[in-house]
Design an enzyme around this catalytic site. Structure first.
Site, mmCIF file in Angstrom:
data_model
loop_
_atom_site.group_PDB
_atom_site.id
_atom_site.type_symbol
_atom_site.label_atom_id
_atom_site.label_comp_id
_atom_site.label_asym_id
_atom_site.label_seq_id
_atom_site.Cartn_x
_atom_site.Cartn_y
_atom_site.Cartn_z
ATOM 1 N N THR A 404 130.192 83.804 24.815
ATOM 2 C CA THR A 404 130.548 84.782 25.857
ATOM 3 C C THR A 404 130.405 83.739 27.063
ATOM 4 O OG1 THR A 404 128.898 86.572 24.988
ATOM 5 C CG2 THR A 404 129.429 86.624 27.249
ATOM 6 N N THR A 422 132.993 89.314 26.857
ATOM 7 C CA THR A 422 132.471 88.618 25.683
ATOM 8 C C THR A 422 133.628 89.167 24.336
ATOM 9 O OG1 THR A 422 130.695 88.476 24.106
ATOM 10 C CG2 THR A 422 130.980 90.265 25.266
ATOM 11 N N GLU A 424 131.404 88.641 21.508
ATOM 12 C CA GLU A 424 130.388 88.562 20.816
ATOM 13 C C GLU A 424 130.098 87.081 20.274
ATOM 14 O OE1 GLU A 424 126.798 88.859 19.996
ATOM 15 O OE2 GLU A 424 127.799 88.404 17.954
HETATM 16 N N1 GLU Z 1 127.078 90.486 22.171
HETATM 17 C C1 GLU Z 1 126.365 90.076 23.493
HETATM 18 C C2 GLU Z 1 125.850 91.055 24.101
HETATM 19 O O1 GLU Z 1 126.518 91.954 24.667
HETATM 20 C C3 GLU Z 1 127.274 89.089 24.039
HETATM 21 C C4 GLU Z 1 126.407 88.352 24.944
HETATM 22 C C5 GLU Z 1 126.726 86.783 23.978
HETATM 23 O O2 GLU Z 1 126.610 86.858 22.811
HETATM 24 O O3 GLU Z 1 126.463 86.022 24.473
HETATM 25 O O4 GLU Z 1 124.633 90.835 24.456
#
Ligand code: GLU
Length: 589
Positions: A404, A422, A424
């Site tokens: 991200t 992001t 993910e």
């Molecule tokens: N999927 C993560 C979230 O929304 C994104 C942030 C990350 O992976 O650093 O919390």
């Protein structure tokens, strides 16, 4: 060659003049800059330069933030892009108002609570991640559209021009980029469109080489010409749906397809939401609301910490309390928080100062208490009737990478953007959309794979997020912005940076550079390599703190500080993620 002596040329892109720095051996490392006018901090020099170019053309912070984000989609494609989503927090100086734009990826209409189960058991994370099933309907382009349309002053065509130039002309791959490809070689090798872009003869593109992404330039050009519709309907939408449902794989590789429809894309909406507002030692803190869990968890932890005079304590004592407050906030976050359109989470209770006072009683100032159970916030809100009670505090704990990206921009008129966005995991699902050069997210893995839990998958639902773009004010005036990548460690990075800066009296660069400790109510606290075994760790171990796996780095934060003399200091990482890029319009030096 110094950054200043690199060759510069001017090119005409879609009738907009863009000043381009030709690829050079390495990106300049400028983690701190102070001055006047607008300011920007991102983790990528080309992205910060794109934002500055837009500010210099008269664009506002919102325009510049989208320009930087689009460029990050080229230079940091494993962290973010138009195949994903994000949270944008905006301060509108004229209205003295903070608004948020939630453009998080959304579950296709085909989703059910058992979509990630097989024979009654949850699938493995990797099975879901490296597949079309993990892909949520991307929200980025809709989010950019809402931001520009409502609060920007420029068109897609104008703000995408710098990113198109970088994607077409290429940029120099740095060590961090090459390292990330190496780490994800297997995943990227499964999908020919991804391998063609980022692998050379099966190996990661080498640091120092110039990488072009003409397909992504084409995708951005289509957005420039057709606006938001060019993504959510027509050819690009069909390419996304095909890549999700029938991912093209290398010979012998089989992955599961998803079940996304053109209607899922056509129906996607960004949401404008009220920020989470809390106070901490005279600061007004504005964070991202649900489905972001960070704004609430950070506010709860700060409310707990407010009951201690951290400033007057030895550092180890204050840090012990930081870890304990974080643990309690995570117990509640894990138990209660999810998409507010599906789950009636007890937000008012969790944010109340009285609830924090009750939670504080769970803390032993001399001894770590793990694991923490979720509290009962219902007694602290007007509506106590909500039936949701946590089944247990247990939750999936993953080692979180710094995937991200977070960026922050301000302009001469005082508008500020804190933007975390992001796809993910590193490289998301691993699937590049053939012909369009961008990676699709695996955001659906942020759902809990089994229930009953508030955060189980459902049709049209947004998975709980940890992204925590944050703005702080003092006496009604901007004080600082802060945010970071890093999965669930985002919450602790933002929290720890606030504590470092506000309580431990560190300057923002010192607050960012300090070793990070991430306590998320697990068996042990994640720390960065080299921390365990040192004096700071030893002091905390006396209180029963212990250390878990060390990820390579925790977070890659970016901040702005609004100084009392009217200048602004942009702050980025000095060493994490290959070092960031902080720039101001008019340097004070
Ligand atoms: N999927 C993560 C979230 O929304 C994104 C942030 C990350 O992976 O650093 O919390």
């Amino acid at each position: 060659m110094t950054p200043h002596s690199r060759p510069v040329r001017t090119v005409l892109v879609s009738s907009i003049i863009v000043t381009l720095v030709l690829p050079s051996a390495a990106w300049a490392k400028t983690p701190v800059a102070t001055g006047t006018g607008g300011a920007v901090a991102t983790i990528s020099e080309p992205a910060s330069k794109a934002a500055l170019a837009i500010l210099n053309q008269g664009g506002n912070a919102i325009d510049a933030a989208v320009a930087a984000a689009a460029t990050l989609g080229v230079t940091d494609p494993f962290s973010c892009g138009i195949g994903g989503g994000g949270f944008m927090v905006i301060y509108l100086a004229k209205d003295k108002r903070v608004i948020t734009i939630d453009h998080r990826e959304t579950a296709p209409a085909s989703f059910t609570p058992t979509v990630f189960q097989e024979n009654g058991a949850p699938m493995t994370f990797e099975t879901v991640r490296d597949s079309g099933m993990s892909v949520g309907v991307p929200g980025t382009v809709r989010g950019w559209h809402e931001a520009l349309d409502r609060y920007g002053s420029m068109s897609f065509k104008q703000v995408l021009a710098p990113a198109i130039a970088v994607a077409s002309n290429g940029f120099v791959v740095n060590d961090n980029f090459s390292h990330l490809v190496s780490k994800n070689k297997n995943k990227f090798g499964m999908f020919p469109a991804t391998a063609a872009l980022y692998l050379k003869n099966g190996d990661a593109v080498a640091a120092g080489s110039t990488l072009r992404n003409p397909d992504l330039a084409k995708a951005y050009r289509e957005l420039s010409a057709g606006g938001v519709k060019a993504f959510y309907s027509g050819k690009m939408a069909r390419a996304v749906v095909d890549a999700v449902n029938h991912p093209a794989t290398a010979p012998g590789v089989r992955v599961r397809g998803g079940d996304m429809s053109l209607a899922d894309l056509a129906n996607y909406e960004a949401r404008l939401r009220q920020p989470v507002h809390s106070t901490y030692r005279g600061y007004d803190i504005y964070g991202m609301p649900l489905p972001g869990s960070g704004g609430i968890a950070i506010a709860e932890a700060l409310n707990i910490l407010e009951g201690y005079d951290l400033k007057a304590m030895p550092r180890a004592q204050a840090e012990h309390l930081y870890l304990e407050a974080s643990r309690l906030a995570f117990a509640d976050r894990n138990a209660y928080l999810a998409d507010p359109e599906y789950v009636d989470a007890p937000v008012a209770g969790l944010l109340s100062k009285d609830y924090a006072a009750q939670r504080r009683q769970r803390i032993d100032v001399a001894q770590a208490r793990r694991p923490a159970a979720a509290g009962d916030p219902y007694a602290f809100q007007a509506d106590q009737s909500v039936p949701l009670r946590p089944a247990s505090a247990a939750t999936r704990m993953l080692i979180e990478g710094a995937h991200t990206t977070h960026l922050t921009v301000s302009d001469k008129d005082g508008n500020i953007v804190a933007y975390t966005y992001t796809i993910e995991d590193w490289g998301g699902s691993g699937i590049v959309v053939p012909g369009y050069g961008f990676l699709l997210n695996n955001e659906m893995t942020d759902f809990d794979f089994s229930g009953p839990r508030p955060n189980v998958p459902e049709a049209g639902k947004r998975p709980r997020s940890s992204m925590s773009p944050t703005l702080a004010f003092r006496d009604g005036k901007p004080a600082f912005s802060i945010g970071s990548p890093g999965g669930a460690t985002i919450i602790t990075t933002v929290l720890q940076t606030i504590v470092n800066h506000v309580d431990l009296g560190m300057t923002m660069p010192d607050a960012l550079n300090a070793p990070r400790m991430s306590e998320r109510n697990g068996d042990a606290t994640d720390v960065e390599p080299g921390f365990a075994g040192g004096a700071q760790a030893a002091a905390l171990e006396k209180n029963g703190q212990r250390w878990g796996d060390a990820p390579e780095e925790i977070g890659a934060a970016n901040a702005l500080v609004f100084n009392p003399d009217g200048t602004v200091t942009a702050v980025s990482e000095a060493r994490r993620h290959g070092a960031g890029s902080a720039l101001v319009q008019k340097s004070a030096h």
